[in-house]
Design an enzyme around this catalytic site. Structure first.
Site, PDB file in Angstrom:
ATOM      1  N   TYR A 142       5.786   5.981  10.174  1.00  0.00           N
ATOM      2  CA  TYR A 142       6.989   6.814  10.003  1.00  0.00           C
ATOM      3  C   TYR A 142       7.880   6.698  11.319  1.00  0.00           C
ATOM      4  O   TYR A 142       9.082   6.776  11.106  1.00  0.00           O
ATOM      5  CB  TYR A 142       6.921   8.187   9.566  1.00  0.00           C
ATOM      6  CG  TYR A 142       6.818   8.608   8.132  1.00  0.00           C
ATOM      7  CD1 TYR A 142       5.663   7.805   7.532  1.00  0.00           C
ATOM      8  CD2 TYR A 142       7.473   9.235   7.723  1.00  0.00           C
ATOM      9  CE1 TYR A 142       5.689   8.180   6.191  1.00  0.00           C
ATOM     10  CE2 TYR A 142       7.101   9.943   6.366  1.00  0.00           C
ATOM     11  CZ  TYR A 142       6.283   9.216   5.410  1.00  0.00           C
ATOM     12  OH  TYR A 142       6.340   9.207   4.307  1.00  0.00           O
ATOM     13  N   LYS A 193      -8.009   2.755   7.073  1.00  0.00           N
ATOM     14  CA  LYS A 193      -8.171   1.597   6.450  1.00  0.00           C
ATOM     15  C   LYS A 193      -8.646   0.804   7.387  1.00  0.00           C
ATOM     16  O   LYS A 193      -8.162  -0.423   7.810  1.00  0.00           O
ATOM     17  CB  LYS A 193      -6.750   1.060   5.796  1.00  0.00           C
ATOM     18  CG  LYS A 193      -6.645  -0.230   5.071  1.00  0.00           C
ATOM     19  CD  LYS A 193      -7.263  -0.190   3.991  1.00  0.00           C
ATOM     20  CE  LYS A 193      -7.678  -1.485   3.052  1.00  0.00           C
ATOM     21  NZ  LYS A 193      -8.189  -1.282   1.727  1.00  0.00           N
ATOM     22  N   ASP A 225      -8.046   3.433   0.055  1.00  0.00           N
ATOM     23  CA  ASP A 225      -7.909   3.205  -1.457  1.00  0.00           C
ATOM     24  C   ASP A 225      -9.015   3.831  -2.328  1.00  0.00           C
ATOM     25  O   ASP A 225      -8.795   4.468  -3.240  1.00  0.00           O
ATOM     26  CB  ASP A 225      -7.930   1.560  -1.505  1.00  0.00           C
ATOM     27  CG  ASP A 225      -9.148   0.946  -0.882  1.00  0.00           C
ATOM     28  OD1 ASP A 225      -9.850   1.622   0.158  1.00  0.00           O
ATOM     29  OD2 ASP A 225      -9.490  -0.360  -1.022  1.00  0.00           O
ATOM     30  N   ASP A 249       0.959  11.241   3.122  1.00  0.00           N
ATOM     31  CA  ASP A 249       2.225  11.418   2.348  1.00  0.00           C
ATOM     32  C   ASP A 249       1.823  10.988   0.754  1.00  0.00           C
ATOM     33  O   ASP A 249       2.104  11.827  -0.270  1.00  0.00           O
ATOM     34  CB  ASP A 249       3.380  10.469   2.926  1.00  0.00           C
ATOM     35  CG  ASP A 249       4.361  10.486   1.709  1.00  0.00           C
ATOM     36  OD1 ASP A 249       4.940  11.604   1.486  1.00  0.00           O
ATOM     37  OD2 ASP A 249       5.074   9.174   1.355  1.00  0.00           O
ATOM     38  N   ASP A 253       0.813  13.563  -2.752  1.00  0.00           N
ATOM     39  CA  ASP A 253       1.465  13.873  -4.117  1.00  0.00           C
ATOM     40  C   ASP A 253       0.197  13.623  -5.041  1.00  0.00           C
ATOM     41  O   ASP A 253       0.547  14.453  -5.902  1.00  0.00           O
ATOM     42  CB  ASP A 253       2.279  12.627  -3.915  1.00  0.00           C
ATOM     43  CG  ASP A 253       3.765  13.123  -3.714  1.00  0.00           C
ATOM     44  OD1 ASP A 253       3.837  14.058  -2.821  1.00  0.00           O
ATOM     45  OD2 ASP A 253       4.820  12.529  -4.350  1.00  0.00           O
TER      46      ASP A 253
HETATM   47  C1  IPM Z   1       6.864  14.660   1.914  1.00  0.00           C
HETATM   48  C2  IPM Z   1       8.299  13.916   1.795  1.00  0.00           C
HETATM   49  C3  IPM Z   1       8.878  13.323   2.950  1.00  0.00           C
HETATM   50  C4  IPM Z   1       7.979  12.318   3.799  1.00  0.00           C
HETATM   51  C5  IPM Z   1      10.174  12.673   2.687  1.00  0.00           C
HETATM   52  C6  IPM Z   1      11.090  13.388   1.979  1.00  0.00           C
HETATM   53  C7  IPM Z   1      10.898  12.141   4.163  1.00  0.00           C
HETATM   54  O1  IPM Z   1       7.860  12.656   0.837  1.00  0.00           O
HETATM   55  O2  IPM Z   1       7.267  15.763   2.873  1.00  0.00           O
HETATM   56  O3  IPM Z   1       5.854  14.351   1.669  1.00  0.00           O
HETATM   57  O4  IPM Z   1       7.626  11.305   3.335  1.00  0.00           O
HETATM   58  O5  IPM Z   1       7.216  12.718   4.616  1.00  0.00           O
HETATM   59 MG    MG Z   2       5.727  12.898   0.310  1.00  0.00          MG
END
Ligand code: IPM
Ligand code: MG
Length: 359
Positions: A142, A193, A225, A249, A253
Protein backbone atom coordinates in the site's frame (compact mmCIF):
# COMPACT_ATOMS: atom_id res chain seq x y z
CA UNK A 1 -15.96 12.55 36.04
CA UNK A 2 -13.75 11.46 33.15
CA UNK A 3 -14.48 13.20 29.91
CA UNK A 4 -13.11 12.25 26.51
CA UNK A 5 -12.87 14.02 23.18
CA UNK A 6 -13.93 11.98 20.16
CA UNK A 7 -13.20 13.14 16.62
CA UNK A 8 -16.16 12.07 14.52
CA UNK A 9 -15.47 11.40 10.86
CA UNK A 10 -18.87 10.64 9.34
CA UNK A 11 -17.51 10.63 5.79
CA UNK A 12 -19.61 9.62 2.81
CA UNK A 13 -22.58 7.56 1.67
CA UNK A 14 -24.27 5.87 4.62
CA UNK A 15 -21.61 7.34 6.94
CA UNK A 16 -23.74 10.19 8.37
CA UNK A 17 -26.73 7.89 9.04
CA UNK A 18 -24.79 5.24 10.92
CA UNK A 19 -22.77 7.93 12.74
CA UNK A 20 -25.96 9.48 14.11
CA UNK A 21 -26.97 6.12 15.56
CA UNK A 22 -23.55 5.54 17.11
CA UNK A 23 -23.34 9.03 18.65
CA UNK A 24 -26.76 8.72 20.31
CA UNK A 25 -25.80 5.35 21.78
CA UNK A 26 -22.38 6.51 22.94
CA UNK A 27 -23.90 9.51 24.71
CA UNK A 28 -26.44 7.30 26.45
CA UNK A 29 -24.00 4.62 27.51
CA UNK A 30 -21.48 7.22 28.73
CA UNK A 31 -24.04 8.87 30.98
CA UNK A 32 -25.05 5.44 32.30
CA UNK A 33 -21.44 4.61 33.17
CA UNK A 34 -20.36 7.91 34.68
CA UNK A 35 -18.22 9.54 32.01
CA UNK A 36 -18.85 12.11 29.33
CA UNK A 37 -17.96 12.37 25.67
CA UNK A 38 -17.69 15.39 23.42
CA UNK A 39 -17.83 14.91 19.68
CA UNK A 40 -15.87 16.99 17.20
CA UNK A 41 -17.19 16.36 13.65
CA UNK A 42 -14.53 16.76 10.94
CA UNK A 43 -14.69 16.23 7.18
CA UNK A 44 -12.81 13.36 5.53
CA UNK A 45 -13.05 11.50 2.22
CA UNK A 46 -15.52 12.72 -0.39
CA UNK A 47 -17.18 15.06 2.10
CA UNK A 48 -13.82 16.81 2.57
CA UNK A 49 -13.16 16.87 -1.18
CA UNK A 50 -16.51 18.60 -1.70
CA UNK A 51 -16.00 21.07 1.16
CA UNK A 52 -12.26 21.78 1.01
CA UNK A 53 -10.88 20.18 -2.14
CA UNK A 54 -8.81 17.43 -0.49
CA UNK A 55 -9.66 14.09 1.13
CA UNK A 56 -7.77 14.69 4.39
CA UNK A 57 -7.55 18.39 5.26
CA UNK A 58 -4.72 19.21 7.69
CA UNK A 59 -7.34 20.56 10.11
CA UNK A 60 -9.07 17.15 10.24
CA UNK A 61 -5.80 15.32 10.91
CA UNK A 62 -4.88 17.84 13.61
CA UNK A 63 -8.26 17.40 15.29
CA UNK A 64 -7.76 13.62 15.27
CA UNK A 65 -4.30 13.94 16.82
CA UNK A 66 -5.67 16.15 19.58
CA UNK A 67 -8.49 13.78 20.55
CA UNK A 68 -8.72 10.71 22.77
CA UNK A 69 -10.11 8.49 20.01
CA UNK A 70 -11.35 8.76 16.44
CA UNK A 71 -14.61 7.27 15.20
CA UNK A 72 -14.86 6.93 11.42
CA UNK A 73 -17.91 5.70 9.51
CA UNK A 74 -17.02 5.20 5.82
CA UNK A 75 -15.58 7.05 2.87
CA UNK A 76 -15.83 6.91 -0.92
CA UNK A 77 -18.31 7.10 -3.76
CA UNK A 78 -18.43 6.59 -7.53
CA UNK A 79 -18.38 10.34 -8.20
CA UNK A 80 -14.77 10.46 -7.00
CA UNK A 81 -13.41 7.47 -8.94
CA UNK A 82 -12.14 9.55 -11.85
CA UNK A 83 -10.11 11.96 -9.70
CA UNK A 84 -6.30 11.68 -9.65
CA UNK A 85 -5.29 9.07 -7.06
CA UNK A 86 -4.01 11.53 -4.43
CA UNK A 87 -7.35 13.36 -4.49
CA UNK A 88 -9.53 10.27 -4.04
CA UNK A 89 -11.32 9.55 -0.74
CA UNK A 90 -9.28 6.34 -0.26
CA UNK A 91 -6.06 8.38 -0.27
CA UNK A 92 -7.48 10.41 2.61
CA UNK A 93 -8.04 7.24 4.61
CA UNK A 94 -4.52 5.99 3.91
CA UNK A 95 -3.08 9.40 4.85
CA UNK A 96 -5.10 9.31 8.08
CA UNK A 97 -3.75 5.86 8.97
CA UNK A 98 -0.20 6.94 8.17
CA UNK A 99 -0.60 10.36 9.81
CA UNK A 100 -1.73 8.81 13.09
CA UNK A 101 0.88 6.01 12.87
CA UNK A 102 -1.82 3.34 13.04
CA UNK A 103 0.22 0.30 12.08
CA UNK A 104 -1.99 -2.32 13.76
CA UNK A 105 -5.46 -3.05 12.43
CA UNK A 106 -7.59 -5.40 14.52
CA UNK A 107 -10.57 -7.02 12.82
CA UNK A 108 -12.44 -9.44 15.07
CA UNK A 109 -14.80 -11.94 13.42
CA UNK A 110 -17.19 -13.58 15.84
CA UNK A 111 -20.31 -15.49 14.87
CA UNK A 112 -23.45 -14.09 16.47
CA UNK A 113 -25.67 -17.12 17.16
CA UNK A 114 -28.82 -15.20 16.11
CA UNK A 115 -27.30 -14.63 12.66
CA UNK A 116 -25.97 -18.11 11.99
CA UNK A 117 -28.33 -18.60 9.06
CA UNK A 118 -27.42 -15.26 7.47
CA UNK A 119 -24.08 -16.65 6.27
CA UNK A 120 -23.78 -18.23 2.84
CA UNK A 121 -21.76 -20.98 4.54
CA UNK A 122 -23.32 -23.91 6.39
CA UNK A 123 -24.11 -23.37 10.07
CA UNK A 124 -21.94 -26.36 11.06
CA UNK A 125 -18.92 -24.78 9.36
CA UNK A 126 -19.21 -21.37 11.00
CA UNK A 127 -20.78 -22.04 14.39
CA UNK A 128 -18.38 -21.07 17.16
CA UNK A 129 -16.03 -19.10 14.91
CA UNK A 130 -14.17 -16.48 16.96
CA UNK A 131 -11.08 -15.18 15.21
CA UNK A 132 -9.10 -11.97 15.00
CA UNK A 133 -7.30 -10.65 11.94
CA UNK A 134 -4.29 -8.53 12.89
CA UNK A 135 -3.44 -6.64 9.72
CA UNK A 136 -0.35 -4.48 9.26
CA UNK A 137 -1.75 -1.13 8.14
CA UNK A 138 0.91 1.44 7.31
CA UNK A 139 3.39 -0.54 5.21
CA UNK A 140 3.63 -3.23 2.57
CA UNK A 141 2.47 -2.74 -0.99
CA UNK A 142 0.00 0.00 0.00
CA UNK A 143 2.84 2.38 0.80
CA UNK A 144 5.98 0.85 -0.78
CA UNK A 145 8.19 2.89 -3.10
CA UNK A 146 8.79 3.00 -5.98
CA UNK A 147 5.29 2.97 -7.39
CA UNK A 148 3.58 4.55 -10.32
CA UNK A 149 2.96 4.32 -14.03
CA UNK A 150 5.50 4.92 -16.78
CA UNK A 151 5.51 4.79 -20.53
CA UNK A 152 8.33 2.55 -21.73
CA UNK A 153 10.47 3.05 -24.85
CA UNK A 154 8.53 0.45 -26.80
CA UNK A 155 5.32 2.42 -26.27
CA UNK A 156 3.91 0.15 -23.57
CA UNK A 157 2.57 1.53 -20.34
CA UNK A 158 3.75 -0.10 -17.12
CA UNK A 159 2.18 0.13 -13.69
CA UNK A 160 4.07 -0.98 -10.59
CA UNK A 161 3.95 -1.08 -6.81
CA UNK A 162 6.49 -2.39 -4.33
CA UNK A 163 5.71 -4.86 -1.57
CA UNK A 164 8.29 -4.07 1.08
CA UNK A 165 8.67 -4.60 4.83
CA UNK A 166 11.57 -3.77 7.08
CA UNK A 167 12.43 -6.03 10.01
CA UNK A 168 11.24 -3.42 12.55
CA UNK A 169 7.90 -3.06 10.75
CA UNK A 170 7.37 -6.82 10.92
CA UNK A 171 8.49 -7.03 14.54
CA UNK A 172 6.12 -4.37 15.87
CA UNK A 173 3.00 -5.82 14.23
CA UNK A 174 4.03 -9.38 15.11
CA UNK A 175 4.41 -8.40 18.77
CA UNK A 176 0.88 -6.96 18.77
CA UNK A 177 -0.41 -10.24 17.35
CA UNK A 178 1.57 -12.41 19.81
CA UNK A 179 0.26 -10.33 22.73
CA UNK A 180 -3.34 -10.58 21.55
CA UNK A 181 -2.94 -14.34 21.06
CA UNK A 182 -1.71 -14.54 24.67
CA UNK A 183 -4.94 -12.85 25.80
CA UNK A 184 -7.08 -15.19 23.67
CA UNK A 185 -6.66 -18.91 22.95
CA UNK A 186 -2.90 -18.77 22.45
CA UNK A 187 -2.79 -19.63 18.76
CA UNK A 188 -1.14 -17.40 16.19
CA UNK A 189 -1.16 -18.15 12.46
CA UNK A 190 1.07 -15.86 10.41
CA UNK A 191 0.03 -15.51 6.77
CA UNK A 192 2.54 -14.92 3.98
CA UNK A 193 3.63 -16.01 0.52
CA UNK A 194 7.12 -17.11 1.51
CA UNK A 195 7.20 -19.81 -1.17
CA UNK A 196 7.44 -17.03 -3.79
CA UNK A 197 8.13 -13.60 -2.25
CA UNK A 198 11.37 -12.46 -0.59
CA UNK A 199 9.45 -9.92 1.47
CA UNK A 200 7.39 -12.80 2.85
CA UNK A 201 10.47 -14.85 3.72
CA UNK A 202 11.76 -11.92 5.78
CA UNK A 203 8.31 -11.66 7.38
CA UNK A 204 8.37 -15.36 8.31
CA UNK A 205 11.95 -15.25 9.63
CA UNK A 206 11.21 -12.28 11.88
CA UNK A 207 7.98 -13.80 13.25
CA UNK A 208 9.86 -17.03 14.00
CA UNK A 209 12.62 -15.09 15.76
CA UNK A 210 10.10 -13.51 18.15
CA UNK A 211 8.30 -16.73 19.05
CA UNK A 212 10.59 -17.59 21.97
CA UNK A 213 9.46 -14.39 23.73
CA UNK A 214 5.91 -15.80 23.83
CA UNK A 215 6.23 -19.38 25.06
CA UNK A 216 2.49 -19.66 25.72
CA UNK A 217 1.64 -18.97 22.08
CA UNK A 218 1.54 -21.74 19.50
CA UNK A 219 2.84 -20.24 16.24
CA UNK A 220 2.06 -21.57 12.78
CA UNK A 221 2.54 -20.19 9.28
CA UNK A 222 0.24 -20.44 6.29
CA UNK A 223 0.54 -19.32 2.68
CA UNK A 224 -2.07 -16.74 1.82
CA UNK A 225 -3.74 -18.83 -0.87
CA UNK A 226 -4.17 -21.71 1.55
CA UNK A 227 -5.40 -19.30 4.25
CA UNK A 228 -8.10 -18.06 1.86
CA UNK A 229 -9.19 -21.66 1.35
CA UNK A 230 -9.00 -22.66 5.03
CA UNK A 231 -11.13 -19.67 6.04
CA UNK A 232 -14.12 -21.13 4.22
CA UNK A 233 -13.19 -24.81 4.73
CA UNK A 234 -12.63 -24.80 8.49
CA UNK A 235 -12.61 -21.31 9.99
CA UNK A 236 -12.77 -22.59 13.59
CA UNK A 237 -9.09 -23.60 13.32
CA UNK A 238 -8.09 -19.92 13.60
CA UNK A 239 -7.58 -17.79 16.69
CA UNK A 240 -5.32 -14.88 15.67
CA UNK A 241 -4.32 -14.39 12.02
CA UNK A 242 -1.33 -12.11 11.43
CA UNK A 243 -1.09 -10.58 7.96
CA UNK A 244 0.59 -7.88 5.93
CA UNK A 245 -1.43 -4.98 4.59
CA UNK A 246 -2.71 -6.40 1.29
CA UNK A 247 -3.27 -9.98 2.46
CA UNK A 248 -5.19 -8.68 5.47
CA UNK A 249 -7.34 -6.44 3.33
CA UNK A 250 -8.41 -9.42 1.24
CA UNK A 251 -8.72 -12.04 3.97
CA UNK A 252 -10.67 -9.75 6.30
CA UNK A 253 -13.38 -9.22 3.67
CA UNK A 254 -13.52 -12.97 3.18
CA UNK A 255 -13.66 -13.57 6.93
CA UNK A 256 -16.43 -10.97 7.23
CA UNK A 257 -18.71 -13.12 5.12
CA UNK A 258 -18.50 -15.91 7.70
CA UNK A 259 -20.78 -13.69 9.79
CA UNK A 260 -23.30 -13.30 6.99
CA UNK A 261 -22.83 -9.61 6.41
CA UNK A 262 -19.91 -7.25 6.24
CA UNK A 263 -22.39 -4.94 7.98
CA UNK A 264 -21.51 -6.65 11.28
CA UNK A 265 -17.74 -6.17 11.41
CA UNK A 266 -15.98 -3.53 13.53
CA UNK A 267 -12.28 -2.68 13.52
CA UNK A 268 -9.70 -0.85 15.57
CA UNK A 269 -6.51 0.69 14.22
CA UNK A 270 -3.81 1.39 16.77
CA UNK A 271 -0.35 2.91 16.88
CA UNK A 272 2.22 3.16 19.61
CA UNK A 273 0.50 5.74 21.80
CA UNK A 274 -1.81 8.44 20.51
CA UNK A 275 -5.47 8.04 19.66
CA UNK A 276 -6.79 4.91 17.95
CA UNK A 277 -9.15 4.91 14.99
CA UNK A 278 -12.31 2.85 15.16
CA UNK A 279 -14.31 2.10 12.04
CA UNK A 280 -16.58 -0.52 10.52
CA UNK A 281 -14.91 -2.77 7.94
CA UNK A 282 -17.64 -2.06 5.38
CA UNK A 283 -17.65 0.81 2.91
CA UNK A 284 -19.93 3.77 2.28
CA UNK A 285 -22.63 1.81 0.36
CA UNK A 286 -23.55 4.74 -1.93
CA UNK A 287 -26.34 2.67 -3.54
CA UNK A 288 -28.43 2.82 -0.35
CA UNK A 289 -27.18 6.13 1.10
CA UNK A 290 -29.83 8.48 2.44
CA UNK A 291 -32.59 5.85 2.25
CA UNK A 292 -32.58 4.77 5.90
CA UNK A 293 -31.65 1.22 4.84
CA UNK A 294 -28.11 0.99 6.25
CA UNK A 295 -27.13 -1.53 8.90
CA UNK A 296 -25.59 0.52 11.76
CA UNK A 297 -24.43 -2.50 13.77
CA UNK A 298 -20.80 -2.62 12.61
CA UNK A 299 -20.56 1.08 13.43
CA UNK A 300 -22.08 0.47 16.86
CA UNK A 301 -19.69 -2.43 17.46
CA UNK A 302 -16.82 -0.15 16.38
CA UNK A 303 -18.04 2.36 18.96
CA UNK A 304 -17.90 -0.48 21.51
CA UNK A 305 -14.27 -1.18 20.49
CA UNK A 306 -13.57 2.53 20.90
CA UNK A 307 -14.90 2.35 24.45
CA UNK A 308 -13.01 -0.83 25.34
CA UNK A 309 -9.69 -0.38 23.56
CA UNK A 310 -9.52 3.39 23.13
CA UNK A 311 -10.99 4.64 26.42
CA UNK A 312 -10.63 1.53 28.63
CA UNK A 313 -14.34 1.73 29.49
CA UNK A 314 -14.97 -2.02 29.50
CA UNK A 315 -18.37 -1.98 31.20
CA UNK A 316 -19.79 0.55 28.76
CA UNK A 317 -18.38 -1.43 25.81
CA UNK A 318 -19.97 -4.63 27.07
CA UNK A 319 -23.32 -2.86 27.54
CA UNK A 320 -23.29 -1.66 23.94
CA UNK A 321 -22.45 -5.14 22.67
CA UNK A 322 -25.21 -6.63 24.81
CA UNK A 323 -27.67 -4.17 23.27
CA UNK A 324 -26.67 -5.39 19.80
CA UNK A 325 -27.20 -9.01 20.85
CA UNK A 326 -30.56 -8.12 22.33
CA UNK A 327 -32.03 -6.43 19.23
CA UNK A 328 -30.84 -9.32 17.08
CA UNK A 329 -32.40 -11.82 19.48
CA UNK A 330 -35.63 -9.81 19.27
CA UNK A 331 -35.55 -10.53 15.53
CA UNK A 332 -34.87 -7.01 14.28
CA UNK A 333 -32.95 -6.99 11.00
CA UNK A 334 -31.84 -4.43 8.45
CA UNK A 335 -32.22 -5.47 4.81
CA UNK A 336 -28.74 -6.99 4.50
CA UNK A 337 -29.54 -9.52 7.24
CA UNK A 338 -33.26 -9.99 6.65
CA UNK A 339 -34.56 -13.55 7.05
CA UNK A 340 -37.94 -15.27 7.29
CA UNK A 341 -39.67 -14.66 10.61
CA UNK A 342 -37.65 -11.52 11.37
CA UNK A 343 -38.77 -7.88 11.43
CA UNK A 344 -37.33 -5.57 8.79
CA UNK A 345 -36.21 -2.22 10.21
CA UNK A 346 -34.37 0.80 8.87
CA UNK A 347 -31.23 2.37 10.25
CA UNK A 348 -33.05 4.83 12.52
CA UNK A 349 -35.46 2.25 13.91
CA UNK A 350 -32.51 -0.03 14.64
CA UNK A 351 -30.92 2.87 16.50
CA UNK A 352 -34.08 3.46 18.55
CA UNK A 353 -34.29 -0.24 19.42
CA UNK A 354 -30.66 -0.20 20.54
CA UNK A 355 -31.31 2.85 22.76
CA UNK A 356 -34.26 1.04 24.29
CA UNK A 357 -32.14 -2.07 24.85
CA UNK A 358 -29.58 0.05 26.71
CA UNK A 359 -32.35 1.13 29.04
C1 IPM B 1 -10.29 -1.44 4.15
C2 IPM B 1 -10.59 -0.78 2.83
C3 IPM B 1 -9.48 0.20 2.51
C4 IPM B 1 -8.20 -0.60 2.39
C5 IPM B 1 -9.71 1.07 1.28
C6 IPM B 1 -11.01 1.82 1.35
C7 IPM B 1 -8.57 2.02 1.02
O1 IPM B 1 -10.78 -1.74 1.84
O2 IPM B 1 -10.18 -0.72 5.16
O3 IPM B 1 -10.17 -2.67 4.18
O4 IPM B 1 -7.90 -1.14 1.31
O5 IPM B 1 -7.47 -0.67 3.37
MG1 MG C 1 -10.76 -3.70 2.55
Amino acid sequence: MSSYRITLLAGDGIGPEISAVAVALLERVASQHGFSLSFDPQPVGGAAIDALGEPLPASSLEACRASDAVLLAAIGGPQYDALPRQLRPESGLLALRAGLGLFANLRPVKIVPALIDASSLKAEVISGVDLLVVRELTGGIYFGQPKGRVRTEDGEERGFNTMTYSSSEVDRIARVAFELAQQRRGQLCSVDKANVLDVSQLWRDRVNALASDYPGVELSHMYVDNAAMQLVRNPRQFDVLLTGNLFGDILSDEAAMLTGSIGMLPSASLGSGGPGLFEPVHGSAPDIAGQDKANPLAMVLSAAMLLRVGLKQEAAAAALEAAVDQVLNEGLRTGDLMAAGCTLVGCQAMGSALLKALG
